[in-house]
Scaffold this active site. Structure first.
Site, mmCIF file in Angstrom:
data_model
loop_
_atom_site.group_PDB
_atom_site.id
_atom_site.type_symbol
_atom_site.label_atom_id
_atom_site.label_comp_id
_atom_site.label_asym_id
_atom_site.label_seq_id
_atom_site.Cartn_x
_atom_site.Cartn_y
_atom_site.Cartn_z
ATOM 1 N N HIS A 44 -41.529 62.113 50.074
ATOM 2 C CA HIS A 44 -41.966 62.647 51.525
ATOM 3 C C HIS A 44 -42.653 61.925 52.631
ATOM 4 O O HIS A 44 -42.261 61.041 52.677
ATOM 5 C CB HIS A 44 -43.452 63.394 51.192
ATOM 6 C CG HIS A 44 -44.686 62.973 51.971
ATOM 7 N ND1 HIS A 44 -45.732 62.362 52.825
ATOM 8 C CD2 HIS A 44 -44.374 64.199 52.320
ATOM 9 C CE1 HIS A 44 -46.367 62.509 53.175
ATOM 10 N NE2 HIS A 44 -46.104 63.710 53.662
ATOM 11 N N HIS A 89 -44.032 61.505 63.533
ATOM 12 C CA HIS A 89 -45.105 61.815 62.580
ATOM 13 C C HIS A 89 -45.959 61.994 63.353
ATOM 14 O O HIS A 89 -46.145 61.334 64.309
ATOM 15 C CB HIS A 89 -45.107 60.111 61.946
ATOM 16 C CG HIS A 89 -46.121 60.360 60.751
ATOM 17 N ND1 HIS A 89 -47.332 60.463 60.121
ATOM 18 C CD2 HIS A 89 -45.631 59.661 59.882
ATOM 19 C CE1 HIS A 89 -47.513 60.828 59.623
ATOM 20 N NE2 HIS A 89 -46.960 60.102 58.400
#
Length: 301
Positions: A44, A89
């Site tokens: 992930h 991110h």
């Protein structure tokens, strides 16, 4: 030639030079299994490597692949200048791990050096940009030449009609790619629409027991006809923000026990009658993700 040797010498040669079967993703058994009939642990937020609060992995993409990870997930956003897709991110102001093209080039380089490996790739489209931005990076990296296109495209390929890993390897289509939003399989057939093929369990979980296998996305979806991904990565609340919980990773990524990969897999399998196709993890170098994968698939480590 060995066939001309006496029987005794042949036996000795067999001990010294044993004949080994070819492996697919590290296992002989996987070669004859359908791609859709293998559970794969995945990384992930695979590009976000380091020790900052927003990082999810300890080791590089190449090191993750060397470890045995065959499912990579990553977030994409447009660069601050708005001219290229980056691995960012949440926002490129928070963390920018470089261009999508460079990320895909790293993967292509590794796959070229490892011809018996099949990779699943899941990208998120955080800014809902057009599919051409993604295909441009795939073409620039050369990874598009290794991508699988279902024979039913643009229609969805049923779960029971996927090729085996050996067929994917033999056909040179060793990358199966999904995009969460705004895929266009009529325009770019090798980037598949994630939620036409999968459902996912809840993410940003802060309950370390992982006692929930409900369908989170797509909202209101049925499990029938869809593969599924378990989001098995633990967050903790820090001043109102969900932060990856590295301290718990050895337990979260364990084979068995409360809150483990094995425990949540068993719960999900009891609900859906089949194990998950993908299990996304943070900190893939901690715990025993590959051993857990082997146990779920019924193969030896």
């Amino acid at each position: 030639m060995l066939s001309n040797l006496p029987l005794g010498l042949l036996s000795a040669a067999a001990l010294l030079f044993p004949i080994t079967s070819a492996q697919c993703n590290g296992q002989v058994e996987y070669c004859t299994r359908s791609w859709s009939n293998i559970t794969t642990v995945g990384s992930h937020d695979s590009p976000f490597v380091g020790d900052s609060l927003s990082d999810n992995q300890d080791i590089s993409i190449t090191a993750q692949l060397d470890l045995g990870i065959r499912f990579l997930q990553g977030q994409t956003h447009m660069s601050i200048l708005g001219n290229e897709l980056e691995l960012c991110h949440t926002s490129c102001l928070l963390e920018d791990a470089g261009s999508l093209t460079d990320y895909l080039t790293t993967i292509k380089t590794w796959l070229d050096a490892n011809p018996n490996e099949v990779l699943t790739l899941l990208l998120t489209n955080g800014d809902y940009v057009g599919i051409g931005n993604f295909s441009a990076s795939f073409e620039a990296s050369g990874l598009d030449t290794l991508c699988y296109v279902p024979p039913t495209s643009p229609d969805v390929l049923p779960i029971n009609e996927w090729p085996t890993l050996q067929e994917l390897i033999d056909n040179g289509t060793r990358v199966v790619t999904f995009l969460d939003y705004d895929a266009d399989m009529s325009t770019v057939p090798y980037i598949l629409d994630e939620f036409s093929y999968y459902f996912e369990t809840p993410y940003d979980v802060t309950d370390s027991t992982f006692d929930d296998c409900s369908i989170n996305r797509p909202s209101g979806a049925s499990a029938d006809g869809r593969m599924y991904i378990v989001n098995h990565f633990l967050d903790k609340d820090v001043l109102g923000a969900d932060i990856p919980d590295r301290d718990a990773a050895n337990t979260t990524n364990a084979v068995s026990g409360t809150g483990s990969i094995g425990a949540q897999t068993a719960l999900c399998e009891s609900l859906y009658g089949r194990p998950p196709n993908g299990i996304l993890l943070d900190w893939v170098d901690l715990g025993e993700p590959i051993k857990a994968q082997d146990v779920i698939n019924g193969v030896s480590s």
